[in-house]
Write a protein that holds these residues in place. Structure first.
Motif, PDB file in Angstrom:
ATOM      1  N   ALA B 134       0.864  -1.276   0.044  1.00 27.70           N
ATOM      2  CA  ALA B 134       0.672   0.512   0.219  1.00 27.70           C
ATOM      3  C   ALA B 134       0.701   1.170  -0.289  1.00 27.70           C
ATOM      4  CB  ALA B 134      -1.223  -0.170   1.050  1.00 27.70           C
ATOM      5  N   TRP B 135       1.279   1.090   0.794  1.00 24.85           N
ATOM      6  CA  TRP B 135       2.650   2.431   0.832  1.00 24.85           C
ATOM      7  C   TRP B 135       3.627   3.099   0.034  1.00 24.85           C
ATOM      8  CZ3 TRP B 135       7.874   2.791   0.787  1.00 24.85           C
ATOM      9  CH2 TRP B 135       8.395   4.410   2.279  1.00 24.85           C
ATOM     10  N   VAL B 136       4.555   1.535  -1.011  1.00 19.88           N
ATOM     11  CA  VAL B 136       4.340   1.989  -2.253  1.00 19.88           C
ATOM     12  C   VAL B 136       3.860   2.574  -3.058  1.00 19.88           C
ATOM     13  CG1 VAL B 136       5.951   0.386  -4.338  1.00 19.88           C
ATOM     14  CG2 VAL B 136       6.798   0.421  -1.679  1.00 19.88           C
ATOM     15  N   GLY B 137       2.880   1.627  -3.118  1.00 20.34           N
ATOM     16  CA  GLY B 137       1.532   2.253  -4.663  1.00 20.34           C
ATOM     17  C   GLY B 137       0.951   3.126  -4.130  1.00 20.34           C
ATOM     18  N   VAL B 138       0.992   3.546  -2.663  1.00 17.63           N
ATOM     19  CA  VAL B 138      -0.153   5.593  -3.024  1.00 17.63           C
ATOM     20  C   VAL B 138       1.104   6.060  -2.946  1.00 17.63           C
ATOM     21  CG1 VAL B 138      -0.681   6.320  -1.162  1.00 17.63           C
ATOM     22  CG2 VAL B 138      -1.586   4.587  -1.091  1.00 17.63           C
ATOM     23  N   ASN B 139       2.446   5.868  -2.627  1.00 23.35           N
ATOM     24  CA  ASN B 139       3.870   7.119  -2.021  1.00 23.35           C
ATOM     25  C   ASN B 139       4.534   6.954  -3.223  1.00 23.35           C
ATOM     26  OD1 ASN B 139       2.527   8.326  -0.133  1.00 23.35           O
ATOM     27  ND2 ASN B 139       3.304   6.392   0.928  1.00 23.35           N
ATOM     28  N   ARG B 140       5.284   5.812  -4.025  1.00 26.37           N
ATOM     29  CA  ARG B 140       6.011   5.786  -4.754  1.00 26.37           C
ATOM     30  C   ARG B 140       5.268   5.825  -6.724  1.00 26.37           C
ATOM     31  NH1 ARG B 140      11.391   5.953  -2.404  1.00 26.37           N
ATOM     32  NH2 ARG B 140      11.383   6.224  -0.714  1.00 26.37           N
ATOM     33  N   ILE B 141       4.755   5.295  -6.395  1.00 31.00           N
ATOM     34  CA  ILE B 141       3.627   4.632  -7.780  1.00 31.00           C
ATOM     35  C   ILE B 141       2.830   5.765  -8.348  1.00 31.00           C
ATOM     36  CG2 ILE B 141       3.034   3.168  -9.478  1.00 31.00           C
ATOM     37  CD1 ILE B 141       5.750   1.808  -8.206  1.00 31.00           C
ATOM     38  N   ILE B 142       1.820   5.855  -7.334  1.00 30.93           N
ATOM     39  CA  ILE B 142       1.052   6.791  -7.758  1.00 30.93           C
ATOM     40  C   ILE B 142       1.653   8.349  -7.505  1.00 30.93           C
ATOM     41  CG2 ILE B 142      -1.457   8.191  -7.321  1.00 30.93           C
ATOM     42  CD1 ILE B 142      -2.225   4.993  -6.636  1.00 30.93           C
ATOM     43  N   GLY B 143       2.449   8.195  -6.498  1.00 25.72           N
ATOM     44  CA  GLY B 143       2.704   9.753  -5.830  1.00 25.72           C
ATOM     45  C   GLY B 143       1.897  10.869  -5.973  1.00 25.72           C
ATOM     46  N   ILE B 144       0.731  10.264  -4.422  1.00 20.83           N
ATOM     47  CA  ILE B 144      -0.370  10.952  -4.119  1.00 20.83           C
ATOM     48  C   ILE B 144      -0.538  12.711  -3.615  1.00 20.83           C
ATOM     49  CG2 ILE B 144      -1.234  10.063  -2.108  1.00 20.83           C
ATOM     50  CD1 ILE B 144      -3.913  10.763  -5.423  1.00 20.83           C
ATOM     51  N   GLN B 145      -0.739  12.675  -4.040  1.00 22.19           N
ATOM     52  CA  GLN B 145      -0.085  14.554  -3.349  1.00 22.19           C
ATOM     53  C   GLN B 145      -1.535  14.657  -2.900  1.00 22.19           C
ATOM     54  OE1 GLN B 145       2.308  16.228  -4.479  1.00 22.19           O
ATOM     55  NE2 GLN B 145       3.392  14.239  -5.137  1.00 22.19           N
ATOM     56  N   GLN B 146      -1.466  16.679  -2.020  1.00 21.21           N
ATOM     57  CA  GLN B 146      -2.351  17.019  -0.931  1.00 21.21           C
ATOM     58  C   GLN B 146      -3.708  17.651  -2.163  1.00 21.21           C
ATOM     59  OE1 GLN B 146      -1.303  19.111   2.066  1.00 21.21           O
ATOM     60  NE2 GLN B 146      -3.257  19.622   2.021  1.00 21.21           N
ATOM     61  N   GLY B 147      -4.483  17.504  -1.819  1.00 16.34           N
ATOM     62  CA  GLY B 147      -5.884  18.188  -2.509  1.00 16.34           C
ATOM     63  C   GLY B 147      -5.767  17.343  -4.282  1.00 16.34           C
ATOM     64  N   GLU B 148      -5.414  16.587  -4.540  1.00 12.66           N
ATOM     65  CA  GLU B 148      -5.928  15.278  -5.103  1.00 12.66           C
ATOM     66  C   GLU B 148      -6.387  14.514  -4.848  1.00 12.66           C
ATOM     67  OE1 GLU B 148      -2.036  14.569  -8.121  1.00 12.66           O
ATOM     68  OE2 GLU B 148      -2.317  13.595  -6.501  1.00 12.66           O
ATOM     69  N   VAL B 159      -4.351  -4.439   1.595  1.00 15.85           N
ATOM     70  CA  VAL B 159      -3.982  -3.360   0.842  1.00 15.85           C
ATOM     71  C   VAL B 159      -4.603  -2.215   1.467  1.00 15.85           C
ATOM     72  CG1 VAL B 159      -3.302  -3.118  -1.445  1.00 15.85           C
ATOM     73  CG2 VAL B 159      -2.366  -4.898  -0.478  1.00 15.85           C
ATOM     74  N   GLY B 160      -6.194  -2.681   0.246  1.00 15.85           N
ATOM     75  CA  GLY B 160      -6.139  -1.623   0.702  1.00 15.85           C
ATOM     76  C   GLY B 160      -6.671  -0.773   1.666  1.00 15.85           C
ATOM     77  N   THR B 161      -7.157  -1.037   2.457  1.00 22.38           N
ATOM     78  CA  THR B 161      -7.332  -0.284   4.245  1.00 22.38           C
ATOM     79  C   THR B 161      -5.635   0.433   4.458  1.00 22.38           C
ATOM     80  OG1 THR B 161      -8.347  -2.259   5.261  1.00 22.38           O
ATOM     81  CG2 THR B 161      -6.986  -0.994   6.341  1.00 22.38           C
ATOM     82  N   LEU B 162      -4.856   0.270   4.238  1.00 22.02           N
ATOM     83  CA  LEU B 162      -3.917   0.948   4.578  1.00 22.02           C
ATOM     84  C   LEU B 162      -3.541   1.871   3.063  1.00 22.02           C
ATOM     85  CD1 LEU B 162      -1.687   1.584   6.043  1.00 22.02           C
ATOM     86  CD2 LEU B 162       0.031   0.299   4.963  1.00 22.02           C
ATOM     87  N   ALA B 163      -3.645   1.905   2.446  1.00 26.62           N
ATOM     88  CA  ALA B 163      -3.372   2.559   0.775  1.00 26.62           C
ATOM     89  C   ALA B 163      -4.143   4.140   0.704  1.00 26.62           C
ATOM     90  CB  ALA B 163      -3.881   1.790  -0.687  1.00 26.62           C
ATOM     91  N   GLY B 164      -5.745   3.183   1.784  1.00 26.38           N
ATOM     92  CA  GLY B 164      -6.243   4.506   1.564  1.00 26.38           C
ATOM     93  C   GLY B 164      -6.483   5.190   2.802  1.00 26.38           C
ATOM     94  N   GLN B 165      -6.271   4.799   4.149  1.00 30.66           N
ATOM     95  CA  GLN B 165      -5.644   5.792   5.186  1.00 30.66           C
ATOM     96  C   GLN B 165      -4.401   6.897   4.985  1.00 30.66           C
ATOM     97  OE1 GLN B 165      -6.900   4.093   9.309  1.00 30.66           O
ATOM     98  NE2 GLN B 165      -6.383   1.989   7.830  1.00 30.66           N
ATOM     99  N   LEU B 166      -3.330   5.788   3.822  1.00 30.99           N
ATOM    100  CA  LEU B 166      -1.866   6.826   4.114  1.00 30.99           C
ATOM    101  C   LEU B 166      -2.416   7.635   2.559  1.00 30.99           C
ATOM    102  CD1 LEU B 166       0.299   3.720   3.299  1.00 30.99           C
ATOM    103  CD2 LEU B 166       0.795   5.345   5.340  1.00 30.99           C
ATOM    104  N   GLU B 190     -14.836   4.551   9.276  1.00 29.43           N
ATOM    105  CA  GLU B 190     -13.539   3.621  10.676  1.00 29.43           C
ATOM    106  C   GLU B 190     -12.424   3.991   9.626  1.00 29.43           C
ATOM    107  OE1 GLU B 190     -13.701   2.353  13.681  1.00 29.43           O
ATOM    108  OE2 GLU B 190     -16.174   2.700  13.604  1.00 29.43           O
ATOM    109  N   LEU B 191     -12.574   4.164   8.626  1.00 29.96           N
ATOM    110  CA  LEU B 191     -11.529   4.282   7.678  1.00 29.96           C
ATOM    111  C   LEU B 191     -11.226   5.773   6.856  1.00 29.96           C
ATOM    112  CD1 LEU B 191     -10.605   0.676   5.701  1.00 29.96           C
ATOM    113  CD2 LEU B 191     -10.257   1.377   7.951  1.00 29.96           C
ATOM    114  N   GLY B 192     -11.703   6.725   6.911  1.00 27.19           N
ATOM    115  CA  GLY B 192     -12.158   7.781   6.396  1.00 27.19           C
ATOM    116  C   GLY B 192     -12.419   7.712   5.124  1.00 27.19           C
ATOM    117  N   TYR B 193     -13.039   6.947   4.357  1.00 28.18           N
ATOM    118  CA  TYR B 193     -13.019   6.906   2.930  1.00 28.18           C
ATOM    119  C   TYR B 193     -13.710   8.110   2.798  1.00 28.18           C
ATOM    120  CZ  TYR B 193     -10.149   2.911   1.541  1.00 28.18           C
ATOM    121  OH  TYR B 193      -9.381   1.966   1.304  1.00 28.18           O
ATOM    122  N   ALA B 194     -13.537   9.396   1.375  1.00 24.66           N
ATOM    123  CA  ALA B 194     -15.616   9.868   1.934  1.00 24.66           C
ATOM    124  C   ALA B 194     -16.338   9.585   1.000  1.00 24.66           C
ATOM    125  CB  ALA B 194     -14.667  10.808   0.481  1.00 24.66           C
TER     126      ALA B 194
END
Lengths: 343, 343
Positions: B134-148, B159-166, B190-194
């Motif tokens: 989850a951490w590599v996918g969100v931060n390194r592959i997608i490289g998600i940014q503030q406001g996206e 995986v998804g549980t952590l990916a959504g929270q990260l 519980e997981l904060g998904y919009a």
């Protein structure tokens, strides 16, 4: 300026492959350039696969041509009247004049072409949009490296011709895919490709086998212009961590071959298992790199280190047939239409 | 050590969805650890979708399990004998022990787990391979940014549980896709998904519509674990220049749904027109980042900022059914098998 303007318009939207009936020649009065505009007599019109997309009424990265509207297209011509400080009569200008004999456009939307660098029509080909497309795809999207193997589809087309040579200049081995013996012979004898696979002589399985034989060490970068069975072979031949620059998919543009296409799950699996990177790109996002591209490539065109070839159709009336033929791979090198005489 | 080892083996290769008949429980003699090896009593076995691929005799990033061989899998257990300087009796170790009660493996291939950080089974979940995925996918592959906006498939899975929270921790809005009302309610409460889209209640068109409503500004990053109609909706909802981290395609793993899959030309066209970047990744390529991941995520797990959930099957005999059910989405959070008692 009592002369008339002759233009090729979109008469109707094609279903599948376009036909001559989708086009109509019209005559209109010669425009006067407004303040800030430049009136140009078109000499060379560029024909490009992306134009097929503009004929459909579908959402794309650019709006469609309207029925009755002039077909879009880049062209170069001679300035015959200018109300823009940057252009004088006799200058050569590049712009989106369309399939037409004359057009008045804002000077700010045009680029001046220096006839001393190379023949002016290269501004539509090897030193124009196809050229920078090849350069961005090979160097920025694929990022080909010394010692790698690059696979170039439409290898003798306007983009592929330069892509294959640029990959070699970076120290990579280039393998081409082209349609027919003549193009393949040209690819290897003139353009330096280590091998060229003839997609007209090979079915999907044969193309895979031929690629495996031509690239025993696998493919690191694939310049995707075509889709279809060439894509299928490429996915099969890619090395782990390979990169695909997705620039076009001409095999599927007119709705042909969709039934025979490899399945999305199979493609997705190859991308996952081989950890591929697939990146779609449209050259309009990268035009700020044009000066850098020109500085690097123009000297190599001028001194003959980079070769290119042109297919020339004579006269605006010949544009529809040349365009239809190009979609079938009938061109050999950059497809141009000579709309007017050289200055 | 006269005890026997109980293991779940691959009895036959499945065609499509696996069944209980593809597995067989065997008993063998307890091994003695060789020099450099560690004998471990397995406590927790991890079940993961990638194991489905290992059951097929097809080229993938890892060789298949052989018929009669022990099913592969990561597990944690207690060291009961050690001939490796790095491990002592009573230590907790993580390794590829497989679906088995005991295994002797080289100590160099194991990682020690600190029970003070979190329950030891988190080394298989939120702090283990799914977590770093989850951490590599969100931060390194997608490289998600503030406001996206991030779209996470299998949003309540390991995986998804952590990916959504990260993604949320990086300042992005997270939208989940999960199967069933209960999972979707958990995702949002519980997981904060919009928002969370229920793929069991929606067909392909409905999923597209629901995504458009939940993400009116479009999707910038898609964490792809599933394929199928969720991918189709994602491609439809992606913004220009969006990024897709292709991590899995569980909907297609057992050969189901292939006929209904969107076509490759349609997907290719979306990637081209929207200039998407699709990158396949396999976490084994990124394990050198594990210390960095653990340093960042373990404190958030310890202090409760990151939540996670587990599905626990009791006993090795229960592993096949739990695995088959997981492939159908029957798990809710990280799927574990309790193979032995806590130390």
């Amino acid at each position: 300026m009592s002369q008339t303007v002759r233009s090729m318009t979109l008469a109707s939207r094609p279903t599948g492959q376009p036909t001559a009936q989708n086009f109509a020649l019209t005559e209109t009065a010669m425009p006067e350039p407004a303040e800030g505009e430049v009136l140009v007599r078109v000499i060379w019109l560029s024909l490009d696969p992306y134009m097929r997309g503009r004929m459909d009424d579908a959402k794309s990265y650019a709006p469609p041509v309207e029925i009755g509207g002039i077909m879009e297209g880049g062209a170069v011509g001679e300035v015959i009247a200018s109300r823009h400080a940057g252009f004088s009569e006799g200058d050569i200008a590049l712009g989106a004049f369309g399939w037409t004999s004359h057009a008045a456009l804002p000077g700010d939307a045009l680029r001046k072409v220096d006839p001393a660098i190379a023949p002016i029509q290269t501004a539509l080909g090897v030193l124009g949009m196809p050229g920078i497309t090849a350069w961005v795809g090979v160097n920025r999207i694929i990022g080909i490296q010394q010692g790698e193997t690059a696979l170039i589809s439409a290898a003798t087309g306007a983009v592929g011709t330069l892509a294959g040579q640029l990959a070699q200049i970076k120290g990579a081995r280039a393998i081409g895919v082209a349609g027919g013996e003549e193009k393949c012979a040209y690819a290897t004898s003139e353009l330096g490709y280590a091998a060229c696979l003839d997609h007209k002589a090979l079915d999907a399985a044969g193309l895979k086998e031929a690629l495996a034989a031509a690239a025993p060490g696998g493919v690191d970068g694939y310049f995707e212009n075509v889709g279809g069975k060439t894509l299928e072979a490429a996915l099969s031949g890619m090395n782990d961590h390979g990169r695909i620059a997705l620039c076009g998919m001409i095999a599927w543009y007119s709705g042909r071959g969709l039934d025979e296409a490899m399945s999305l799950p199979a493609a997705w699996r190859a991308i996952l298992v081989k950890r591929l990177k697939v990146e779609g790109f449209i050259i309009f996002d990268h035009m700020h790199l044009y000066p850098e591209f020109l500085a690097e490539v123009a000297p190599m065109v001028k001194d003959g280190r980079i070769r290119y070839r042109e297919s020339i159709a004579e006269g605006l009336e010949a544009a529809p047939d040349a365009f239809i033929s190009m979609l079938e791979g009938g061109n050999f090198g950059k497809q141009l239409v000579r709309v007017g005489d050289d200055p």
